[in-house]
Design a protein around this motif. Structure first.
Motif, PDB file in Angstrom:
ATOM      1  N   ALA B 232       0.809  -1.222   0.000  1.00 21.76           N
ATOM      2  CA  ALA B 232       0.000   0.000   0.000  1.00 21.76           C
ATOM      3  C   ALA B 232       0.838   1.265   0.000  1.00 21.76           C
ATOM      4  CB  ALA B 232      -0.937   0.003   1.204  1.00 21.76           C
ATOM      5  N   SER B 233       0.319   2.291  -0.688  1.00 25.67           N
ATOM      6  CA  SER B 233       0.852   3.647  -0.576  1.00 25.67           C
ATOM      7  C   SER B 233      -0.021   4.474   0.347  1.00 25.67           C
ATOM      8  CB  SER B 233       0.921   4.307  -1.946  1.00 25.67           C
ATOM      9  OG  SER B 233       1.748   3.565  -2.809  1.00 25.67           O
ATOM     10  N   GLY B 234      -1.247   4.007   0.575  1.00 22.98           N
ATOM     11  CA  GLY B 234      -2.158   4.697   1.468  1.00 22.98           C
ATOM     12  C   GLY B 234      -2.922   3.689   2.301  1.00 22.98           C
ATOM     13  N   VAL B 235      -3.103   3.999   3.585  1.00 24.32           N
ATOM     14  CA  VAL B 235      -3.873   3.121   4.462  1.00 24.32           C
ATOM     15  C   VAL B 235      -5.033   3.913   5.047  1.00 24.32           C
ATOM     16  CG1 VAL B 235      -3.845   1.766   6.585  1.00 24.32           C
ATOM     17  CG2 VAL B 235      -1.912   1.643   4.999  1.00 24.32           C
ATOM     18  N   ILE B 236      -6.226   3.402   4.813  1.00 26.19           N
ATOM     19  CA  ILE B 236      -7.452   4.007   5.327  1.00 26.19           C
ATOM     20  C   ILE B 236      -7.646   3.491   6.748  1.00 26.19           C
ATOM     21  CG2 ILE B 236      -9.955   4.141   4.999  1.00 26.19           C
ATOM     22  CD1 ILE B 236      -8.425   5.544   2.777  1.00 26.19           C
ATOM     23  N   GLY B 237      -7.417   4.349   7.730  1.00 26.25           N
ATOM     24  CA  GLY B 237      -7.460   3.900   9.117  1.00 26.25           C
ATOM     25  C   GLY B 237      -8.799   4.178   9.776  1.00 26.25           C
ATOM     26  N   ALA B 238      -8.999   3.531  10.901  1.00 23.47           N
ATOM     27  CA  ALA B 238     -10.163   3.807  11.737  1.00 23.47           C
ATOM     28  C   ALA B 238      -9.656   3.814  13.170  1.00 23.47           C
ATOM     29  CB  ALA B 238     -11.241   2.750  11.539  1.00 23.47           C
ATOM     30  N   ASP B 264       8.085   5.815   4.999  1.00 18.62           N
ATOM     31  CA  ASP B 264       7.459   7.072   4.589  1.00 18.62           C
ATOM     32  C   ASP B 264       6.663   6.936   3.291  1.00 18.62           C
ATOM     33  OD1 ASP B 264       8.382   8.414   6.796  1.00 18.62           O
ATOM     34  OD2 ASP B 264      10.175   9.192   5.800  1.00 18.62           O
ATOM     35  N   GLU B 265       6.871   5.824   2.605  1.00 19.28           N
ATOM     36  CA  GLU B 265       6.092   5.610   1.374  1.00 19.28           C
ATOM     37  C   GLU B 265       4.648   5.227   1.658  1.00 19.28           C
ATOM     38  OE1 GLU B 265       7.963   2.663  -1.037  1.00 19.28           O
ATOM     39  OE2 GLU B 265       9.867   3.752  -1.100  1.00 19.28           O
ATOM     40  N   VAL B 266       4.366   4.840   2.892  1.00 19.52           N
ATOM     41  CA  VAL B 266       2.999   4.413   3.239  1.00 19.52           C
ATOM     42  C   VAL B 266       2.351   5.482   4.096  1.00 19.52           C
ATOM     43  CG1 VAL B 266       1.593   2.510   4.076  1.00 19.52           C
ATOM     44  CG2 VAL B 266       3.959   2.095   3.382  1.00 19.52           C
ATOM     45  N   LYS B 267       1.360   6.150   3.524  1.00 19.53           N
ATOM     46  CA  LYS B 267       0.690   7.218   4.256  1.00 19.53           C
ATOM     47  C   LYS B 267      -0.513   6.658   5.001  1.00 19.53           C
ATOM     48  CE  LYS B 267       3.388  10.465   2.474  1.00 19.53           C
ATOM     49  NZ  LYS B 267       4.426   9.641   1.791  1.00 19.53           N
ATOM     50  N   PHE B 268      -0.606   7.027   6.270  1.00 20.09           N
ATOM     51  CA  PHE B 268      -1.708   6.545   7.105  1.00 20.09           C
ATOM     52  C   PHE B 268      -2.732   7.666   7.292  1.00 20.09           C
ATOM     53  CE2 PHE B 268      -3.840   5.863  11.160  1.00 20.09           C
ATOM     54  CZ  PHE B 268      -4.236   4.538  11.040  1.00 20.09           C
ATOM     55  N   PHE B 269      -3.977   7.345   6.951  1.00 24.36           N
ATOM     56  CA  PHE B 269      -5.044   8.343   7.015  1.00 24.36           C
ATOM     57  C   PHE B 269      -6.010   8.023   8.153  1.00 24.36           C
ATOM     58  CE2 PHE B 269      -3.486   8.244   2.701  1.00 24.36           C
ATOM     59  CZ  PHE B 269      -3.151   9.586   2.527  1.00 24.36           C
ATOM     60  N   ALA B 270      -6.139   8.954   9.082  1.00 20.62           N
ATOM     61  CA  ALA B 270      -7.121   8.800  10.160  1.00 20.62           C
ATOM     62  C   ALA B 270      -8.447   9.359   9.680  1.00 20.62           C
ATOM     63  CB  ALA B 270      -6.651   9.545  11.400  1.00 20.62           C
ATOM     64  N   GLY B 271      -9.520   8.821  10.209  1.00 20.94           N
ATOM     65  CA  GLY B 271     -10.830   9.345   9.851  1.00 20.94           C
ATOM     66  C   GLY B 271     -11.198  10.540  10.708  1.00 20.94           C
ATOM     67  N   VAL B 272     -12.011  11.435  10.161  1.00 26.70           N
ATOM     68  CA  VAL B 272     -12.576  12.531  10.956  1.00 26.70           C
ATOM     69  C   VAL B 272     -13.929  12.895  10.345  1.00 26.70           C
ATOM     70  CG1 VAL B 272     -11.401  14.368   9.630  1.00 26.70           C
ATOM     71  CG2 VAL B 272     -12.136  14.801  11.991  1.00 26.70           C
ATOM     72  N   MET B 273     -14.890  13.169  11.213  1.00 32.31           N
ATOM     73  CA  MET B 273     -16.259  13.442  10.754  1.00 32.31           C
ATOM     74  C   MET B 273     -16.741  14.735  11.406  1.00 32.31           C
ATOM     75  SD  MET B 273     -19.429  10.740  11.029  1.00 32.31           S
ATOM     76  CE  MET B 273     -18.873   9.378  10.019  1.00 32.31           C
ATOM     77  N   PRO B 274     -16.267  15.871  10.896  1.00 35.57           N
ATOM     78  CA  PRO B 274     -16.484  17.139  11.598  1.00 35.57           C
ATOM     79  C   PRO B 274     -17.944  17.561  11.692  1.00 35.57           C
ATOM     80  CG  PRO B 274     -15.054  17.438   9.660  1.00 35.57           C
ATOM     81  CD  PRO B 274     -15.548  16.033   9.633  1.00 35.57           C
ATOM     82  N   ALA B 275     -18.296  18.190  12.816  1.00 36.40           N
ATOM     83  CA  ALA B 275     -19.594  18.863  12.966  1.00 36.40           C
ATOM     84  C   ALA B 275     -19.279  20.348  13.089  1.00 36.40           C
ATOM     85  CB  ALA B 275     -20.321  18.355  14.201  1.00 36.40           C
ATOM     86  N   ILE B 276     -19.611  21.088  12.049  1.00 41.14           N
ATOM     87  CA  ILE B 276     -19.164  22.479  11.975  1.00 41.14           C
ATOM     88  C   ILE B 276     -20.353  23.426  11.966  1.00 41.14           C
ATOM     89  CG2 ILE B 276     -17.858  24.168  10.597  1.00 41.14           C
ATOM     90  CD1 ILE B 276     -16.314  21.774   9.404  1.00 41.14           C
ATOM     91  N   GLU B 380       0.208  16.578  14.352  1.00 38.19           N
ATOM     92  CA  GLU B 380       1.484  16.926  14.993  1.00 38.19           C
ATOM     93  C   GLU B 380       1.905  15.882  16.019  1.00 38.19           C
ATOM     94  OE1 GLU B 380       1.160  21.054  16.179  1.00 38.19           O
ATOM     95  OE2 GLU B 380       1.567  21.690  14.102  1.00 38.19           O
ATOM     96  N   ALA B 381       0.939  15.122  16.496  1.00 38.44           N
ATOM     97  CA  ALA B 381       1.276  14.030  17.425  1.00 38.44           C
ATOM     98  C   ALA B 381       1.765  12.787  16.681  1.00 38.44           C
ATOM     99  CB  ALA B 381       0.053  13.693  18.276  1.00 38.44           C
ATOM    100  N   GLY B 382       1.839  12.870  15.357  1.00 37.32           N
ATOM    101  CA  GLY B 382       2.316  11.695  14.597  1.00 37.32           C
ATOM    102  C   GLY B 382       1.272  10.599  14.513  1.00 37.32           C
ATOM    103  N   ALA B 383       0.009  10.971  14.709  1.00 40.21           N
ATOM    104  CA  ALA B 383      -1.046   9.955  14.646  1.00 40.21           C
ATOM    105  C   ALA B 383      -1.412   9.600  13.213  1.00 40.21           C
ATOM    106  CB  ALA B 383      -2.290  10.469  15.386  1.00 40.21           C
ATOM    107  N   CYS B 384      -1.024  10.422  12.271  1.00 31.40           N
ATOM    108  CA  CYS B 384      -1.426  10.200  10.882  1.00 31.40           C
ATOM    109  C   CYS B 384      -0.619  11.078   9.935  1.00 31.40           C
ATOM    110  CB  CYS B 384      -2.919  10.501  10.706  1.00 31.40           C
ATOM    111  SG  CYS B 384      -3.356  12.209  11.126  1.00 31.40           S
ATOM    112  N   ASP B 385      -0.708  10.729   8.660  1.00 32.53           N
ATOM    113  CA  ASP B 385      -0.106  11.572   7.616  1.00 32.53           C
ATOM    114  C   ASP B 385      -1.154  12.476   6.976  1.00 32.53           C
ATOM    115  OD1 ASP B 385       2.696  10.333   7.404  1.00 32.53           O
ATOM    116  OD2 ASP B 385       1.362   8.589   7.339  1.00 32.53           O
TER     117      ASP B 385
END
Ligand SMILES: Cc1cc2nc3c(=O)[nH]c(=O)nc-3n(C[C@H](O)[C@H](O)[C@H](O)COP(=O)(O)O)c2cc1C
Ligand SMILES: Cc1cc2nc3c(=O)[nH]c(=O)nc-3n(C[C@H](O)[C@H](O)[C@H](O)COP(=O)(O)O)c2cc1C
Lengths: 441, 441
Positions: B232-238, B264-276, B380-385
Motif C-alpha cells: 500500500a501507498s495509502g492506508v485508510i485507518g479507523a 514514509d512511502e505508506v501514508k496513514f489516514f485517520a478518519g474525521v467526521m467534523p460537525a461544523i 502533529e502528534a504523529g497519529a497520521c499523515d
C-alpha cells in the motif's frame, strides 16, 4: 415489403480509430486515440447526432492481433468507455459485450444496472460465452465445452435479470416527511442457485427509466440462437449475403417463437462496412490507401477464395484472361462469390481487396447512395431489422455516413428523423421487462 | 514535530447524501441522490476545489442496512461513479474499494488501469478481502477463513500489478510513418499461477501518466497490516484516539520496513467526521437534527458504553448526579472515554449522541477552528499523515469544510494551497512503480 417499418441502426465502437486495421495511421487520425476517452465520446456524439439507436462495443478479455503493425480492435474497457459516453450523450443506447464465462453474475448485473441508471435507461448487455482460449488463459482457465459454457450463460443471464428485478418498481419511496427511504418488503433476495453460479441478492440498485438493461446476443450455432431467442431483444449478426442474413434472422425468430415470445421482439442486425466517396473511384482509393500495407499479405488468401495461386507481384494487375477462365468461388468462404464478381469487373488485385471482399462485413463501395441502396435492398428483402454500421475510419467516416447516407434513407422513408423515445427499449421497440419475467413492469 | 510536512487529505464519497444516516432527508438534500451521478460529480468537484488529494469510495458487493429509514451507505457502483468523476475533474485522485475475494485479478486489473488511463494517472485501488457473509452469498459462497482470504489477496494484487506492467513504458510506439503501432517485444505475458488465481496476460492497456494505479489498504489485524506494509501507498485507518492511531500507523510503518520499503512511502489516514457551525451550539444543533430519529434507539447502547442502564425517556435530560457518580467508560468500545468526557460536561443524552460519540469517526464539534485544531493535534502528534474526511451532509458540508477549515489549515502551514502535481502518486508522494517491482519505472 412496404416502408411502413423503418430500419434501426447501431454503430460499432471499437478501438478509437475505426474498423480498418490501418485506421490508426490514416491522415487526420490521432494515433494516441486508443487511450483517448475524448475520442470515443466524440464518436458517440457524432452517432447520436445521426439518431443511431445504439452503440455496440464488442469485447473480449485479452489482447489479440499483431500489434507490430495494427492496433487492438476493441476499446480499452467497455464499461468505463460507456460510462464516459453516458455522461456526455442523452439518447443513444449503450450496448457492451460482457462474458458470461469470466464474470460473476452479481458483478455483471451490478455494473450494467449502474450504467442503466447512469444513462437514464440506455444500457444493453451483449451476453457472450467467450470462446477464445487466450481469454480463458487470462483467468488461469481453458475454454469449457460448448454445452457447459451455454449452461453457465443461461444461469448467468437469469441471475442477472432476477437481480435487476430485486427492487420492485415502487420500492424506493424517498419519503422525507415520513422518514421512509424504501419499502424493505419490496426489496427482496432472489436466492437463485445454478449448477455453475448462484446469487442471493438483492442488488443495491433501484430501477432505471427502462426498468432494467436490454439483452443482446451475438452467438452463432444452435446454442447461440436458442440463447438469443430466449432472452435477446437485439441480435448482432454476421452475414455476407441476403440469403444468409434471412436464414439467420429466421432462425432467431423461430427460436423466439419456441421460447413463447413474439418474434418481432427480437431485432436482427446485419453488419455493413461502407466505403463512401464522392465517386466510386474516390471511395475505392480511400480503401486502397487503408489497405496499402496489408494488401500484399492478403493476396494469397484472395487466391484461395478464387481457386487460384496468386501472389503479391500481381497486386497492381487484374486477373488475366486465363485466370478468369479457371477462377471459381470457394465454397469454404461465404465472401467468395462477391470476390469473383468484383474480379470479373476487371479491377486489380489491390482494388479487389479494396472492395472489402475479405473484410468482416459486406462493403458497398461508391457514393452514399450506393450504401443506401445496399441497406434498402437488404432491409426490404427481410434480411434484417437494421444494421450495425462499422465505419472504416471514425474520425471523418461517422460524419460522412450521418451527413450523406442518412438523409437518403430518411428521404426514402427508411429511417427515422429523430428519436421517438428516450430509452434503449424505446429505440428497439422492446417490451417492458422487469426481473426475470418479460412484460411484468 | 515541525510543520515542514503538510497533511494529505482524502474525502469519503458514499451514497450521494453524506455519512450521517439521516442525510438523505436533510433540508436541501435531494432524496433521489442515491441514483444521481450528477450529485456525485458535484461533490467531487467541490472536493477538488478544496485541493483534496483523493476521493475514497468504500464498497462491498451487497446491500446493507435498514432501508426502511436509512439509505445504503455506499455508491451504486464505485467504478462507474469514478468514471463519471474522472471525466469531470482534472486533479483529484480516485480511490475505489474492490474485493480481492470476489473479483478475478484480470477483471479488476483491467478496470482500474482503464480508470487510470481515463483519469490521466489518478486511480487507486483499495484492496480489501471482504469479510461480510452477505456479500459472499451474492456469489453463492461463504466467507473463507482469514488465511485463505489473505493468500488470495496477495495473489490477486501481485497478478494485478504484474498485468499493469505487461506493457513496458515505451512499448506503444504510435509510429505512423513506419507503420509500427507497438513493439510486441515490450508487451509480454505475465504467466502468474497462484494457489487461488492465475493469469497469463498481457493486459490490453498501455501505461497511464502515473504508470499504474496506486494500492490502498484498509484491513485491520495482523494480516491486513502485513498486506498494507507490502503493497500500500495509502492506508485508510479507523481510530478514535491519538494513541490508537499512532500505534496503527507505527504497525503499518513497521510492516513496510519488514517488506523492505521506506515506511514514509505508506501514508496513514485517520478518519474525521467534523460537525461544523458558526458556534458550538449551531454545530450541535445540526447533529441533533440529523440524529432526531435515530437517537431514541441509540440510548441504550450509549448506556452500555457508560456502564448505565439508560432509556429513551431520558433523551432530553443530562445524566443525573448519581448516574455521573457510577458512570464508567466501557473497555469494550474505544469511544467510551470520549462519551464519558462529553457526558460530564452536562449535555443531555441527545446532545451527547450529537457529539458523534458512537459515530464511525472522531467528531470535533464547533466552529471550523475546532476541526482544524483536532486535525492539527492528531497530525502533529504523529497519529497520521493526513485524514479521510467524512462529511455529515455533502450538499452543504463539503463547501463548509473547504471554505472554512482549509483556510485555517493553510494559514497554519499544515495544508497545501494547490496541487503540486497531476497524478495520485504525485499527491501522495508515492514512488514510481511499474509492474510488480517498486521503483522500476
Ligand atoms: C457478429 C458477432 C459478434 C460477436 N462479438 C463477440 C464479442 O464481442 N466477444 C466475444 O467474446 N464473442 C463475440 N462473438 C462470438 C460469439 O459470441 C461466439 O463465441 C461465437 O459465435 C462462437 O460460438 P460458441 O460460443 O457457440 O462456440 C461474436 C459473434 C458474432 C457472430
Ligand atoms: C477504515 C476501514 C475501511 C474499510 N472499508 C472497507 C470497505 O469499503 N469494504 C470492505 O469490504 N471492507 C472494508 N474494510 C474492512 C477490512 O477490509 C477488513 O475486512 C476488516 O478489517 C476485517 O478484517 P479481516 O478481513 O482480516 O477479517 C474496512 C476497514 C477499515 C478499518
Amino acid at each position: 415489403m412496404s416502408n411502413d417499418r423503418t430500419m434501426i441502426l447501431g454503430m460499432h465502437l471499437g478501438n478509437g480509430y475505426g474498423s480498418q486495421g490501418a485506421a490508426w495511421r490514416f491522415p487526420g487520425v490521432d494515433p494516441a486515440n486508443y487511450a483517448s476517452f475524448d475520442a470515443q465520446v466524440r464518436y458517440a456524439q457524432a452517432a447520436e447526432r445521426g439518431k443511431f439507436a445504439f452503440l455496440f462495443l464488442p469485447d473480449f478479455p485479452g489482447l489479440q492481433g499483431d500489434l507490430a503493425s495494427e492496433s487492438p480492435q476493441i476499446t480499452l474497457e467497455p464499461m468505463l468507455t460507456l460510462a464516459a459516453i453516458a455522461r456526455e450523450t442523452a439518447r443513444i443506447g449503450l450496448v457492451a459485450t460482457g462474458s458470461t464465462t469470466f464474470n460473476e453474475p452479481f458483478n455483471i448485473a451490478r455494473q450494467f444496472k449502474a450504467l442503466d441508471v447512469m444513462s437514464h435507461g440506455r444500457a444493453g448487455w451483449n451476453a457472450v460465452t467467450t470462446s477464445d482460449p487466450g481469454a480463458a488463459a487470462n483467468y488461469g482457465q481453458t475454454i469449457a465445452p460448448r454445452p457447459e459454457r451455454y449452461q453457465r450463460a443461461h444461469e448467468t443471464i437469469q441471475i442477472a435479470q432476477a437481480l435487476w428485478g430485486s427492487w420492485q418498481r415502487d420500492a424506493w419511496l424517498q419519503d422525507t416527511a415520513a422518514g421512509r427511504f424504501a419499502d424493505p418488503e419490496k426489496i427482496q433476495p432472489i436466492n437463485l442457485q445454478g449448477q455453475h453460479v448462484a446469487s442471493r441478492g438483492p442488488l443495491p440498485i433501484p430501477p432505471s427509466e427502462q426498468g432494467q438493461p436490454v439483452i443482446f446476443a451475438a452467438g452463432g450455432g444452435d446454442n447461440g440462437i436458442e440463447l438469443a431467442g430466449r432472452y435477446a431483444s437485439g441480435v448482432i449478426g454476421a452475414a455476407f449475403t441476403i440469403e444468409d442474413a434471412r436464414s439467420q434472422r429466421a432462425a432467431v425468430r423461430d427460436a423466439a417463437r419456441r421460447a413463447g415470445r413474439d418474434p418481432d421482439e427480437v431485432k436482427f442486425f446485419a453488419g455493413v462496412m461502407p466505403a463512401i466517396g464522392p465517386t466510386k473511384r474516390a471511395a475505392l482509393d480511400r480503401r486502397v490507401r487503408l489497405g496499402e500495407h496489408s494488401a500484399p499479405a492478403r493476396v494469397s488468401y484472395l487466391g484461395s477464395m478464387l481457386g487460384l495461386a496468386l501472389d503479391a507481384r500481381q497486386l497492381d494487375e487484374p486477373l488475366s484472361a486465363s485466370q478468369l477462365t479457371i477462377a471459381r468461388a470457394s465454397e469454404f468462404d461465404p465472401r467468395s462469390a462477391r470476390a469473383l464478381e468484383v474480379a470479373r469487373e476487371g479491377w486489380t488485385l489491390r482494388e479487389i481487396l479494396a472492395h472489402g471482399v475479405i473484410d468482416y462485413h459486406p462493403t458497398p463501395v461508391g457514393t452514399a447512395a450506393v450504401t443506401a441502396d445496399h441497406m434498402q435492398e437488404w432491409f426490404e428483402a427481410g434480411a434484417c431489422d437494421g444494421f450495425w454500421v462499422s465505419i472504416d475510419v471514425n474520425e471523418d467516416g461517422i460524419d460522412t455516413f450521418v451527413d450523406e447516407v442518412m438523409p437518403i434513407l430518411q428521404e426514402r422513408g427508411l429511417f427515422h428523423h429523430d428519436y421517438e423515445g428516450s430509452t434503449l427499449r424505446d429505440h428497439l421497440g422492446a417490451p417492458a421487462q422487469y426481473g426475470l419475467d418479460p412484460r411484468v413492469s
